[in-house]
Design a protein around this motif. Structure first.
Motif, PDB file in Angstrom:
ATOM      1  N   THR A 253      37.397  30.822  74.632  1.00 23.80           N
ATOM      2  CA  THR A 253      37.813  32.008  73.881  1.00 23.80           C
ATOM      3  C   THR A 253      38.512  33.040  74.753  1.00 23.80           C
ATOM      4  O   THR A 253      39.524  33.619  74.366  1.00 23.80           O
ATOM      5  CB  THR A 253      36.574  32.687  73.260  1.00 23.80           C
ATOM      6  N   PHE A 254      37.953  33.298  75.956  1.00 26.13           N
ATOM      7  CA  PHE A 254      38.487  34.405  76.738  1.00 26.13           C
ATOM      8  C   PHE A 254      39.712  33.996  77.541  1.00 26.13           C
ATOM      9  O   PHE A 254      40.629  34.783  77.721  1.00 26.13           O
ATOM     10  CB  PHE A 254      37.385  35.037  77.581  1.00 26.13           C
ATOM     11  N   GLY A 255      39.749  32.752  77.997  1.00 27.56           N
ATOM     12  CA  GLY A 255      40.985  32.240  78.591  1.00 27.56           C
ATOM     13  C   GLY A 255      42.100  32.285  77.566  1.00 27.56           C
ATOM     14  O   GLY A 255      43.228  32.691  77.855  1.00 27.56           O
TER      15      GLY A 255
ATOM     16  N   THR B 241      33.431  32.985  79.776  1.00 23.70           N
ATOM     17  CA  THR B 241      32.193  33.413  79.138  1.00 23.70           C
ATOM     18  C   THR B 241      31.784  32.548  77.949  1.00 23.70           C
ATOM     19  O   THR B 241      30.596  32.396  77.659  1.00 23.70           O
ATOM     20  CB  THR B 241      32.355  34.871  78.641  1.00 23.70           C
ATOM     21  N   SER B 242      32.770  32.003  77.253  1.00 23.20           N
ATOM     22  CA  SER B 242      32.427  31.265  76.033  1.00 23.20           C
ATOM     23  C   SER B 242      31.825  29.891  76.332  1.00 23.20           C
ATOM     24  O   SER B 242      31.127  29.323  75.508  1.00 23.20           O
ATOM     25  CB  SER B 242      33.655  31.122  75.130  1.00 23.20           C
ATOM     26  N   THR B 243      32.073  29.348  77.543  1.00 19.51           N
ATOM     27  CA  THR B 243      31.476  28.052  77.885  1.00 19.51           C
ATOM     28  C   THR B 243      30.486  28.165  79.036  1.00 19.51           C
ATOM     29  O   THR B 243      29.633  27.308  79.209  1.00 19.51           O
ATOM     30  CB  THR B 243      32.564  27.049  78.345  1.00 19.51           C
ATOM     31  N   GLY B 244      30.593  29.226  79.843  1.00 19.08           N
ATOM     32  CA  GLY B 244      29.720  29.386  81.001  1.00 19.08           C
ATOM     33  C   GLY B 244      30.276  28.770  82.269  1.00 19.08           C
ATOM     34  O   GLY B 244      29.667  28.887  83.338  1.00 19.08           O
TER      35      GLY B 244
ATOM     36  N   VAL C 100      19.502  35.745  71.848  1.00 16.78           N
ATOM     37  CA  VAL C 100      20.331  34.951  72.747  1.00 16.78           C
ATOM     38  C   VAL C 100      21.752  35.085  72.213  1.00 16.78           C
ATOM     39  O   VAL C 100      21.983  35.744  71.201  1.00 16.78           O
ATOM     40  CB  VAL C 100      19.858  33.473  72.788  1.00 16.78           C
ATOM     41  N   ASN C 101      22.744  34.469  72.892  1.00 14.84           N
ATOM     42  CA  ASN C 101      24.125  34.643  72.442  1.00 14.84           C
ATOM     43  C   ASN C 101      24.616  33.442  71.653  1.00 14.84           C
ATOM     44  O   ASN C 101      24.583  32.326  72.156  1.00 14.84           O
ATOM     45  CB  ASN C 101      25.047  34.826  73.654  1.00 14.84           C
ATOM     46  N   PRO C 102      25.093  33.682  70.435  1.00 13.92           N
ATOM     47  CA  PRO C 102      25.717  32.586  69.696  1.00 13.92           C
ATOM     48  C   PRO C 102      27.040  32.212  70.379  1.00 13.92           C
ATOM     49  O   PRO C 102      27.509  32.917  71.263  1.00 13.92           O
ATOM     50  CB  PRO C 102      25.984  33.179  68.313  1.00 13.92           C
ATOM     51  N   THR C 103      27.608  31.104  69.992  1.00 14.50           N
ATOM     52  CA  THR C 103      28.880  30.660  70.551  1.00 14.50           C
ATOM     53  C   THR C 103      29.859  30.500  69.393  1.00 14.50           C
ATOM     54  O   THR C 103      29.495  29.938  68.361  1.00 14.50           O
ATOM     55  CB  THR C 103      28.681  29.320  71.283  1.00 14.50           C
ATOM     56  N   GLY C 104      31.068  31.018  69.560  1.00 18.36           N
ATOM     57  CA  GLY C 104      32.039  30.922  68.465  1.00 18.36           C
ATOM     58  C   GLY C 104      32.737  29.576  68.445  1.00 18.36           C
ATOM     59  O   GLY C 104      32.448  28.690  69.246  1.00 18.36           O
ATOM     60  N   GLY C 105      33.642  29.429  67.527  1.00 18.14           N
ATOM     61  CA  GLY C 105      34.497  28.244  67.475  1.00 18.14           C
ATOM     62  C   GLY C 105      33.795  27.008  66.939  1.00 18.14           C
ATOM     63  O   GLY C 105      32.780  27.110  66.232  1.00 18.14           O
TER      64      GLY C 105
END
Lengths: 347, 347
Positions: free
Chosen positions: A76-78, A126-129, A306-311
């Motif tokens: 997402t952030f890339g 951030t979206s994949t770690g 916790v943090n959800p993940t988009g996409g």
């Protein structure tokens, strides 16, 4: 957020056009640059906006339609860098990294001697770690003589980060990540090279994001427009707390908590990615489509976030943060709650 | 800042991608629109930036090089609209108002039937304290069929303000003024007309300030980028406190404190302007060049902050704010301190 930061949040926000506030800003700036090993002549821009605003401001102030940019697009952030280049008409290509793929030298080699003027990377996507290897990216930039722009929003003060060693030209950070303070403040730290060769020469068609205005005012520790004064006060407290405990000790302590969680999580029916991970978060991957269900059970039943993940992975991946004052005791508790929530989600 | 707001500031900033945070934002939005009597179909944009950022965003989303804008330029903030139009290449003319001059219908009549598509005004020109008569500006806009953009940053929740009655198309406010909370959040409230005719049609070359993105996400009470969550929480508390006490009571109470100060200040060797004043501040004018000296004596000796004035009047004018929980007792104290400080500054 630490107790000491919340205390600052609970204080009166001071009037800011004073030498006293300037001193606080200059003190924060000294510590911030020290912690990222910014070059002696690096300059900082303190923006009241989100990380995306700071990414966009950096592009607007440093690049034009005459550039050709290479973007590491692994989430997402890339991908946000791609969107921003599109909006501003900056020619660009992307190195697309799949969720389970590791960025290696091979990916970059293909783009040698192709005339890129800059590389943009979210050093921790951030979206994949995934924590990309900054050395191979920096080496690419050095041998191709390109600028290096690093979004370190979810990595700085969590993983080791070093501007000078890796010749980074712009580092973008935000208040709510490694500093563990309220969101609303973003900072761009610029190398002397990019300031001289780009920022001072580009005629940006924007007032709020005009870096030259910010640099001029920051000589006396001020900003051209009203900053988020309260968050600036929190920043100063946070950076001084880190200085007291020592940056190395902070990084070691986060790393320890992250490693402990990753060891314990093996007890659960989940997997974690094989790529290098930032200590900021651990993505946990479910076999079944239960991620959202588990998120909601943790939130509604146990008041744990916790943090959800988009996409397209939103039903399969949750991300667990290790920043702030998370402890090994918290890990134990969270593993127990995750075990219960997974059981409940499956039933 | 009130005790109740500082308590919110001292709490943990919640994770914001939740229905709970959405509910809080939608509740704030309902109150905000009620307090400014926005039309039924008005839409709000919640931006993490300063008031200048929101002014610029409004211009970028609503106007183009094909417009012709009339700006009431009576001080630093009126002039900021001029600077922004220059940066964005928007054709514009200014009605320049001198420090001691009152904006009247005559100023506007000269610009009738000249093809302006919009009028920009800082309804309270913060740098001088003049509260312009919105009725004459609104009448101009109606008979010339132009959009009306109002920066109400230092007036909303301090003076009466009414979007619907005066056909205002865009109202710009910031968190740190009438709401008396920390700076960092700005809001633009748009009329249905300007959304349909402008925002939806203009292809803005910016991501962070793209109103269409904000409107889409706000349908569910969210923002496209991380907002200043802590300040959003303060906003909700502040607006609910105003709802409890009643907007009319709040405005009356500020007005009472302002009028009391203006009566008492006559005891001092200063004058106040003859033009209509916002209840936000009272400019006090010294005969001698002592404004900066008086400011410093108040700050260093008594830890009391008044507002300096920029530009060519900086040595002659200070501005005293009446917002927040300023009381008549504070007025008495400040008049005493001012008397001492003036005496000291002159000696």
């Amino acid at each position: 957020m630490r107790k000491e930061i919340m205390e600052v949040g609970g204080q009166l926000v001071p009037y800011f056009r004073t030498p006293e506030f300037s001193e606080i800003m200059l003190d924060s700036d000294r510590l911030l640059k020290k912690f990222m090993n910014a070059g002696r002549d690096a300059q900082s821009i303190y923006l009241t906006c989100s990380g995306t605003g700071a990414m966009e401001a950096t592009i607007m102030n440093c690049f034009t339609k005459n550039d050709k940019v290479l973007i590491v697009d692994g989430g997402t952030f890339g991908h946000r860098f791609v969107d921003l280049c599109k909006v501003h008409g900056i020619p660009h290509d992307s190195i697309c990294i799949r969720f389970d793929e590791i960025l290696t030298e091979k990916h970059l080699k293909k783009y040698d001697n192709k005339g890129y003027t800059a590389v943009f990377v979210n050093i921790d996507e951030t979206s994949t770690g995934q924590l990309y290897d900054i050395k191979i990216i920096s080496d690419y930039c050095k041998r191709n003589d390109t600028y290096l722009v690093v979004d370190a929003i979810s990595s700085f003060l969590i993983d080791h980060y070093d501007m000078d060693t890796y010749d980074v030209d712009a580092t973008i950070i935000s208040s709510q990540k490694g500093m563990c303070i309220a969101p609303g403040l973003s900072v761009v730290v610029l190398s002397d090279r990019i300031v001289r060769e780009r920022v001072k020469k580009i005629d940006i068609k924007n007032l709020y994001f005009n870096f030259n205005e910010y640099m001029k005012d920051f000589e006396r520790g001020q900003t051209p427009f009203t900053p988020c004064v309260g968050i600036c006060m929190e920043m100063n407290r946070a950076l001084n707390l880190i200085e007291e405990m020592g940056l190395e000790n902070l990084l070691m302590s986060i790393d320890k908590v992250a490693k402990d969680f990753r060891k314990r999580v093996k007890e659960l029916p989940v997997t974690i990615p094989a790529f290098p991970l930032s200590s900021a978060i651990t993505p946990i991957i479910f076999k079944d489509k239960i991620a959202k269900k588990v998120f909601n059970i943790l939130k509604d039943k146990y008041d744990v976030y916790v943090n959800p993940t988009g996409g397209d992975r939103e039903e399969y991946v949750l991300r667990v943060a290790h920043i702030g004052d998370t402890t090994i005791e918290d890990n134990k508790m969270l593993i127990d709650l995750l075990r219960k929530a997974i059981k409940e989600a499956k039933s």
